[in-house]
Design a protein around this motif. Structure first.
Motif, mmCIF file in Angstrom:
data_model
loop_
_atom_site.group_PDB
_atom_site.id
_atom_site.type_symbol
_atom_site.label_atom_id
_atom_site.label_comp_id
_atom_site.label_asym_id
_atom_site.label_seq_id
_atom_site.Cartn_x
_atom_site.Cartn_y
_atom_site.Cartn_z
ATOM 1 N N ILE A 27 0.850 -1.189 0.000
ATOM 2 C CA ILE A 27 0.000 0.000 0.000
ATOM 3 C C ILE A 27 0.886 1.240 0.000
ATOM 4 N N ARG A 28 1.945 1.187 0.798
ATOM 5 C CA ARG A 28 2.804 2.355 0.975
ATOM 6 C C ARG A 28 3.530 2.739 -0.317
ATOM 7 N N VAL A 29 3.984 1.748 -1.092
ATOM 8 C CA VAL A 29 4.752 2.099 -2.290
ATOM 9 C C VAL A 29 3.898 2.847 -3.307
ATOM 10 N N LEU A 30 2.575 2.647 -3.261
ATOM 11 C CA LEU A 30 1.701 3.362 -4.183
ATOM 12 C C LEU A 30 1.164 4.666 -3.612
ATOM 13 N N SER A 31 1.340 4.885 -2.318
ATOM 14 C CA SER A 31 0.643 6.001 -1.671
ATOM 15 C C SER A 31 1.564 7.091 -1.143
ATOM 16 N N GLU A 32 2.846 7.048 -1.484
ATOM 17 C CA GLU A 32 3.780 7.990 -0.866
ATOM 18 C C GLU A 32 3.626 9.416 -1.375
ATOM 19 N N ASP A 33 3.157 9.598 -2.599
ATOM 20 C CA ASP A 33 3.168 10.934 -3.186
ATOM 21 C C ASP A 33 1.787 11.586 -3.202
ATOM 22 N N SER A 34 0.915 11.151 -4.113
ATOM 23 C CA SER A 34 -0.317 11.900 -4.368
ATOM 24 C C SER A 34 -1.564 11.299 -3.723
ATOM 25 N N THR A 35 -1.458 10.145 -3.076
ATOM 26 C CA THR A 35 -2.659 9.485 -2.579
ATOM 27 C C THR A 35 -3.301 10.264 -1.445
ATOM 28 N N GLN A 36 -4.606 10.474 -1.574
ATOM 29 C CA GLN A 36 -5.375 11.191 -0.570
ATOM 30 C C GLN A 36 -6.319 10.283 0.209
ATOM 31 N N ARG A 37 -6.606 9.100 -0.329
ATOM 32 C CA ARG A 37 -7.579 8.241 0.319
ATOM 33 C C ARG A 37 -7.229 6.779 0.106
ATOM 34 N N ILE A 38 -7.213 5.997 1.194
ATOM 35 C CA ILE A 38 -7.052 4.541 1.165
ATOM 36 C C ILE A 38 -8.313 3.953 1.772
ATOM 37 N N THR A 39 -9.033 3.153 1.005
ATOM 38 C CA THR A 39 -10.295 2.591 1.482
ATOM 39 C C THR A 39 -10.146 1.092 1.701
ATOM 40 N N LEU A 40 -10.361 0.656 2.924
ATOM 41 C CA LEU A 40 -10.373 -0.762 3.267
ATOM 42 C C LEU A 40 -11.785 -1.285 3.024
ATOM 43 N N PHE A 41 -11.906 -2.291 2.166
ATOM 44 C CA PHE A 41 -13.206 -2.713 1.638
ATOM 45 C C PHE A 41 -13.461 -4.185 1.963
ATOM 46 N N HIS A 42 -14.682 -4.471 2.388
ATOM 47 C CA HIS A 42 -15.037 -5.854 2.709
ATOM 48 C C HIS A 42 -16.437 -6.153 2.192
ATOM 49 N N VAL A 43 -16.595 -7.328 1.583
ATOM 50 C CA VAL A 43 -17.899 -7.777 1.102
ATOM 51 C C VAL A 43 -18.447 -8.813 2.079
ATOM 52 N N VAL A 44 -19.600 -8.511 2.667
ATOM 53 C CA VAL A 44 -20.274 -9.457 3.561
ATOM 54 C C VAL A 44 -21.119 -10.388 2.701
ATOM 55 N N GLU A 45 -20.872 -11.676 2.812
ATOM 56 C CA GLU A 45 -21.622 -12.629 2.003
ATOM 57 C C GLU A 45 -21.868 -13.902 2.798
ATOM 58 N N GLY A 46 -22.808 -14.706 2.305
ATOM 59 C CA GLY A 46 -23.127 -15.954 2.973
ATOM 60 C C GLY A 46 -23.700 -15.731 4.356
ATOM 61 N N GLU A 47 -23.186 -16.463 5.324
ATOM 62 C CA GLU A 47 -23.695 -16.385 6.690
ATOM 63 C C GLU A 47 -22.967 -15.351 7.539
ATOM 64 N N GLU A 48 -22.009 -14.667 6.964
ATOM 65 C CA GLU A 48 -21.286 -13.641 7.712
ATOM 66 C C GLU A 48 -22.220 -12.489 8.068
ATOM 67 N N THR A 49 -22.039 -11.923 9.250
ATOM 68 C CA THR A 49 -22.840 -10.771 9.656
ATOM 69 C C THR A 49 -22.154 -9.472 9.260
ATOM 70 N N ARG A 50 -22.939 -8.404 9.143
ATOM 71 C CA ARG A 50 -22.351 -7.110 8.844
ATOM 72 C C ARG A 50 -21.407 -6.674 9.962
ATOM 73 N N GLU A 51 -21.772 -7.008 11.206
ATOM 74 C CA GLU A 51 -20.916 -6.645 12.331
ATOM 75 C C GLU A 51 -19.535 -7.283 12.195
ATOM 76 N N SER A 52 -19.499 -8.522 11.722
ATOM 77 C CA SER A 52 -18.223 -9.197 11.520
ATOM 78 C C SER A 52 -17.410 -8.495 10.435
ATOM 79 N N GLY A 53 -18.067 -8.111 9.346
ATOM 80 C CA GLY A 53 -17.384 -7.392 8.283
ATOM 81 C C GLY A 53 -16.844 -6.054 8.750
#
Length: 235
Positions: free
Chosen positions: A128-154
């Motif tokens: 992540i760092r090698v791509l974000s050292e200069d111009s990056t303004q936002r890093i979004t951590l993304f998770h897809v809740v599927e199956g029996e997983e709960t949103r709270e777990s995600g």
């Protein structure tokens, strides 16, 4: 010792690499892999004899660009019919921690990081760092809740990952989280990735869909023009 990233190129006419990506990856050890795709009946030995010198010269030119940017770089040239198998083999032989799926880019302001779980977190921050050292303004951590997983777990997955990134030195104001619920994991990542400039992700488990349509990283790069770094979960 720096982490090693594999940069596969399709020969004989590879797509040009963005100078921005070359400079971003210059802090890593780089292995430039040239895969020369062969027709079914063409022996690799004959192709190498006929095209080997020109193919190696192409790789050397790309390697020189990385070297000029300060990277430690070496090349591998493979003649064959199975690109994915060549990538896997060379990645193992060269002890690569990640693979770049390149795409054109003029700037990386927003990076999407799909996070299936928090296991193996230590493999993510470097790439992540090698791509974000200069111009990056936002890093979004993304998770897809599927199956029996709960949103709270995600929510817990992305929240814990965010805390660990901040502890690792990332700006808390630049790291946010996004959780969605859906039955089509890959489709959700493709949909969201369209709004970003680059993707850093764990290597997903292979599936029948990969063999039919290409890997998820290939599809992200092809459909969104986002460069993708795929981090090996077994590194």
């Amino acid at each position: 010792m720096a982490d090693t990233i594999l940069v596969p190129l399709e020969l004989p006419d590879p797509e040009p690499l963005s100078q921005l990506l070359i400079e971003d990856l210059s802090s890593l050890d780089v292995v430039v892999l040239g895969h020369y795709d062969l027709p079914e009946q063409t022996p690799a030995s004959s192709a190498r004899e006929q095209f080997g010198d020109a193919a190696q010269a192409t790789l050397d030119d790309v390697a020189a660009s990385f070297a000029d940017a300060g990277a430690s770089v070496r090349t591998r040239l493979v003649f064959g019919k199975d690109r994915a198998a060549a990538i896997r083999q060379v990645a193992v032989e060269e002890d690569c921690a990640a693979e770049l799926d390149p795409a054109p880019t003029e700037g990386i302001e927003r990076i999407l990081v799909p996070v299936p779980d928090v296991a193996g977190f230590d493999r993510l921050p470097t790439f992540i760092r090698v791509l974000s050292e200069d111009s990056t303004q936002r890093i979004t951590l993304f998770h897809v809740v599927e199956g029996e997983e709960t949103r709270e777990s995600g929510e817990a997955v992305v929240s814990e990952t965010r805390e660990r990134l901040v502890e690792d030195g990332f700006d808390a104001d630049a790291v946010d989280t996004l959780v969605v619920e859906g039955d089509e994991h890959d489709a959700e990542i493709l949909r969201v990735a369209a709004d970003y400039d680059a993707v850093v992700m764990y290597e997903p488990e292979s599936s029948l869909g990969d063999r039919l349509f290409g890997t998820l990283a290939d599809r992200i790069a092809d459909e969104t023009d986002d460069p993708v770094i795929v981090v090996d979960r077994d590194y």
